[in-house]
Design a protein around this motif. Structure first.
Motif, PDB file in Angstrom:
ATOM      1  N   GLY A 635      54.562  32.391  31.705  1.00 37.43           N
ATOM      2  CA  GLY A 635      53.233  32.814  32.123  1.00 37.43           C
ATOM      3  C   GLY A 635      52.206  32.029  31.327  1.00 37.43           C
ATOM      4  O   GLY A 635      52.523  31.436  30.299  1.00 37.43           O
ATOM      5  N   LEU A 636      50.959  32.024  31.795  1.00 39.04           N
ATOM      6  CA  LEU A 636      49.880  31.331  31.097  1.00 39.04           C
ATOM      7  C   LEU A 636      48.872  32.351  30.591  1.00 39.04           C
ATOM      8  O   LEU A 636      48.643  33.383  31.244  1.00 39.04           O
ATOM      9  CB  LEU A 636      49.196  30.332  32.040  1.00 39.04           C
ATOM     10  CG  LEU A 636      50.060  29.152  32.490  1.00 39.04           C
ATOM     11  CD1 LEU A 636      49.366  28.376  33.607  1.00 39.04           C
ATOM     12  CD2 LEU A 636      50.385  28.230  31.326  1.00 39.04           C
ATOM     13  N   PRO A 637      48.250  32.102  29.441  1.00 41.80           N
ATOM     14  CA  PRO A 637      47.251  33.051  28.924  1.00 41.80           C
ATOM     15  C   PRO A 637      46.001  33.038  29.794  1.00 41.80           C
ATOM     16  O   PRO A 637      45.306  32.024  29.871  1.00 41.80           O
ATOM     17  CB  PRO A 637      46.962  32.517  27.515  1.00 41.80           C
ATOM     18  CG  PRO A 637      47.319  31.065  27.569  1.00 41.80           C
ATOM     19  CD  PRO A 637      48.427  30.934  28.561  1.00 41.80           C
ATOM     20  N   LYS A 638      45.743  34.149  30.469  1.00 46.09           N
ATOM     21  CA  LYS A 638      44.606  34.225  31.389  1.00 46.09           C
ATOM     22  C   LYS A 638      43.704  35.391  31.015  1.00 46.09           C
ATOM     23  O   LYS A 638      44.167  36.418  30.521  1.00 46.09           O
ATOM     24  CB  LYS A 638      45.100  34.417  32.830  1.00 46.09           C
ATOM     25  CG  LYS A 638      45.853  33.219  33.382  1.00 46.09           C
ATOM     26  CD  LYS A 638      46.302  33.471  34.814  1.00 46.09           C
ATOM     27  CE  LYS A 638      47.068  32.268  35.362  1.00 46.09           C
ATOM     28  NZ  LYS A 638      47.533  32.498  36.737  1.00 46.09           N
ATOM     29  N   THR A 639      42.418  35.206  31.285  1.00 43.42           N
ATOM     30  CA  THR A 639      41.481  36.313  31.130  1.00 43.42           C
ATOM     31  C   THR A 639      41.721  37.302  32.260  1.00 43.42           C
ATOM     32  O   THR A 639      42.436  37.018  33.219  1.00 43.42           O
ATOM     33  CB  THR A 639      40.026  35.823  31.195  1.00 43.42           C
ATOM     34  OG1 THR A 639      39.781  35.314  32.516  1.00 43.42           O
ATOM     35  CG2 THR A 639      39.760  34.738  30.173  1.00 43.42           C
ATOM     36  N   ARG A 640      41.106  38.447  32.157  1.00 50.23           N
ATOM     37  CA  ARG A 640      41.298  39.455  33.199  1.00 50.23           C
ATOM     38  C   ARG A 640      40.683  39.036  34.523  1.00 50.23           C
ATOM     39  O   ARG A 640      40.950  39.630  35.556  1.00 50.23           O
ATOM     40  CB  ARG A 640      40.721  40.803  32.741  1.00 50.23           C
ATOM     41  CG  ARG A 640      41.509  41.375  31.564  1.00 50.23           C
ATOM     42  CD  ARG A 640      40.865  42.636  31.016  1.00 50.23           C
ATOM     43  NE  ARG A 640      41.599  43.162  29.873  1.00 50.23           N
ATOM     44  CZ  ARG A 640      41.438  42.776  28.632  1.00 50.23           C
ATOM     45  NH1 ARG A 640      40.560  41.844  28.345  1.00 50.23           N
ATOM     46  NH2 ARG A 640      42.139  43.310  27.655  1.00 50.23           N
ATOM     47  N   SER A 641      39.857  38.019  34.516  1.00 53.11           N
ATOM     48  CA  SER A 641      39.311  37.493  35.773  1.00 53.11           C
ATOM     49  C   SER A 641      40.185  36.394  36.345  1.00 53.11           C
ATOM     50  O   SER A 641      39.888  35.836  37.391  1.00 53.11           O
ATOM     51  CB  SER A 641      37.891  36.958  35.556  1.00 53.11           C
ATOM     52  OG  SER A 641      37.922  35.830  34.703  1.00 53.11           O
TER      53      SER A 641
END
Length: 682
Positions: A635-641
């Motif tokens: 997985g990639l580090p993503k913001t909640r948006s």
């Protein structure tokens, strides 16, 4: 800057049927209007302003500004001397002057299928006036800041427009943010009141929003800033049934009797109790053109978030006209923007732009994959959506599941598809165009920022021949340029820094409470220009291609490489679902390419696949772009948006454990996995 004629080859053309009724029906008409907007801006924007109500008229030039820090303070002023009220223009004008009171303003679609609500313009006006009176009863007055921390419910729109009606400044905080993030924003903007909700479901996950709000308020008290009042909407509880807003189905599917809602009687007030006896009439507060409208925080790569400040008249005009022309809005359209109102896309293209045009919109609380991956297309058919606006992240997510979930539904109502948030890679563009739109819907790939207020580079659906992945040409009043590292303007085909030479009405006015940071961030690097922070390429036909944030452009052996271009090459491989590329220092080349790839379900990462990916990038871009490191990323580090947090990836690539603020990450456990799997050698 704009070619005399748009190219006829290697482009996709909008449907001929649309041209018959389009506001801008041809490239020739686009060019004519664009030249007018640049050569005679007073007349161009004056024509736009005629559609709105002004308590007093402006005097002097339409836009006054200074973009050059060497000549004094940076400023932008629009329609000085004019006064108006945006809420009046969005609601009263539509109800009383345009006779749209019975028209649907919002179809609200809840997290659970079957939980729905319909709100007309007349009902929305009444509810906004009620809540405006509630705010006044709590001592909120013109110029005060109000923090709003709510899920995607109609009451969120009510709260923000109630602020606008009385001249208060709203500061909306995305309901996926942490208590620390909310506290930080309340403190920075010195908000006098918080509006929140008990909780909401995001898919099958329950979020106790009031618990987080209380935690934030305690942090504010600990730091010497007690917020005196907190108004809570009971979204998941019985009171939601007792005071319905609009006509709706029973909310049983979203009720949560076991939700433990903390309550502080010294601070907390119930939304439903307050509005129950409030009058549904409230005179608007007439505001000057440059009065503050709202503050919206955007994260920098370092340091605390920046409070982007937008003002009244220019923002209203710009969101109204960009919505009308970019989506080619027609009175019978049903429009759906899938963003959250906690972001600028939701501000401009769920609330302000659509309502200014009297549009009917879908307001969606849920997720694109809940309860199944066909949810979006089911909603499109249910409400007969004609104009659809979403993010490349969502498109790539749904691509993973193939075309079958899309084709379960007809989607015959769709006329225009839009993208927003980041450059869309050509493969995702093609899937969106071919599968979702069945080759009949033009795609408006919009480039803009929280700071710009609205679209600045974008196709127009009936006028602009489309190139997959290109934001095409500037919107009216926008003058882009591409600069090299020395600040020299580049002509013709070129690549460098994207800047703008003059303002448009909707551009930000300052960073709230920090003019120096505003000037340093956007104007000091290249005096005389607004610096977007993005890299850009202009091709031989004059089309603009956003290549990613400047800090996502790499200088490898003296060659400027776009990480977005490398990412696009990687995801062209059939087993790569998503890719992210960052730079890692290299003793000889300066920077090396460090690539993270997420594979499709069931595929095993191995050395043979790694070699294939290197070969593909080398063949697509050139030997200089060959990845030095490729790391499998579950997985990639993503913001909640949904945005990839590339600064975190840069830290992982360099094995730096000090990550700074990662409170906006949707899933921080991904970071630990990536550190464990990181590449040490080529």
């Amino acid at each position: 800057m704009i070619p005399d004629q748009a190219p006829k080859e290697d482009v996709f053309l909008g449907c001929e049927e649309m041209k018959k009724e389009a506001h801008v029906p041809s490239f020739e008409k686009y060019k004519e209007l664009y030249l007018k907007s640049i050569d005679n801006p007073d007349e161009f924007w004056g024509d736009v302003a005629k559609d709105f109500f002004w308590k007093t008229k402006h005097s002097g030039q339409f836009l006054d500004y200074n973009f050059d820090v060497t000549k004094g303070e940076i400023f932008v002023k629009c329609m000085e001397g004019a006064s108006t009220n945006i809420c009046y223009n969005l609601l009263d004008r539509n109800v009383h002057e345009r006779k749209l009171g019975d028209k649907v303003a919002f179809y609200w679609e809840g997290n659970e299928p079957g939980d729905e609500l319909t709100v007309t313009y007349r009902e929305l006006l009444q509810r906004v006036c009620q809540f405006a009176n509630v705010l006044k009863s709590q001592g909120v007055k013109k110029g005060d800041r109000v923090s709003i921390y709510m899920p995607m419910v109609v009451e969120l729109v009510v709260a923000m427009l109630a602020c606008v009606r009385i001249g208060a400044v709203h500061s909306i905080v995305f309901a996926g943010f942490s208590a620390e993030s909310l506290c930080e924003r309340i403190l920075d903007s010195q908000c006098s009141l918080l509006v929140t909700a008990d909780g909401f479901y995001r898919g099958d996950k329950l979020i106790n929003l009031k618990f987080l709000a209380d935690e934030a308020l305690q942090k504010c008290r600990d730091k010497g800033f007690p917020v005196k009042r907190c108004i809570m909407l009971k979204h998941l509880s019985k009171e939601a049934e007792e005071t319905p807003l609009g006509s709706h189905s029973p909310p049983a599917k979203r009720s949560c009797p076991d939700l433990q809602v903390p309550w502080n009687p010294d601070v907390d007030l119930c939304w439903h109790t307050l509005v129950h006896g409030a009058s549904d009439e409230c005179e608007p507060e007439w505001c000057e053109s440059e009065d503050p409208l709202f503050i919206l925080y955007t994260s920098g790569s370092t340091g605390k978030p920046k409070g982007v400040l937008h003002t009244v008249s220019g923002y209203m005009l710009y969101t109204a006209v960009t919505f009308k022309l970019v989506f080619d809005y027609q009175p019978d359209d049903v429009y759906w923007c899938t963003a959250d109102i906690g972001w600028i896309t939701g501000h401009s293209y769920i609330t302000y732009g659509p309502l200014a045009n009297g549009a009917t919109s879908v307001l969606f609380e849920g997720l694109p994959t809940y309860p199944d991956v066909s949810r979006m297309w089911e909603i499109v058919d249910k409400y007969q959506v004609t104009k659809f606006y979403t993010a490349p992240t969502a498109i790539r997510l749904l691509m993973k599941y193939g075309s079958e979930p899309v084709q379960k539904y007809k989607r015959e109502s769709l006329k225009v598809l839009g993208t927003v948030g980041e450059p869309i890679n050509p493969e995702a563009w093609q899937w969106y165009y071919n599968v979702v739109g069945e080759k009949r819907c033009p795609i408006v790939d919009t480039f803009w920022q929280t700071e710009t207020g609205g679209h600045v580079l974008t196709p127009l659906p009936a006028a602009t021949p489309m190139k997959p992945g290109s934001a095409t040409f500037p919107f009216f009043g926008v003058v882009p340029a591409i600069l090299n590292e020395s600040g020299e303007e580049l002509e013709g085909p070129s690549e460098g820094y994207l800047v703008f030479k003059q303002p448009w009405p909707g551009v930000m006015r300052t960073v709230y409470g920090n003019q120096q940071r505003f000037e340093t961030t956007y104007f000091k690097k290249f005096p005389g220009y607004y610096v977007t922070g993005d890299g850009c390429r202009r091709d031989k036909d004059g089309y603009y291609w956003i290549t990613g944030r400047i800090d996502d452009m790499l200088n490898v052996s003296g060659h400027l490489l776009s990480t977005a271009e490398v990412e696009s090459a990687l995801v062209e491989h059939e087993v790569v679902a998503e890719a992210a590329v960052v730079g890692r220092p290299h003793p000889v080349k300066g920077e090396s390419l460090y690539c993270f790839v997420t594979l499709t379900d069931g595929v095993t990462y191995n050395r043979a696949l790694e070699a294939e990916l290197r070969k593909q990038v080398r063949e697509k871009i050139g030997a200089i772009a060959t990845p030095d490191y490729i790391q499998e990323a579950p997985g990639l580090p993503k913001t909640r948006s949904g945005k990839i947090m590339r600064r975190v990836l840069r830290k992982i690539a360099c094995d730096e454990r000090d990550l700074g603020d990662i409170s906006t990450l949707a899933d921080s456990s991904v970071v630990d996995q990536l550190f464990q799997n990181r590449c040490c050698t080529v």
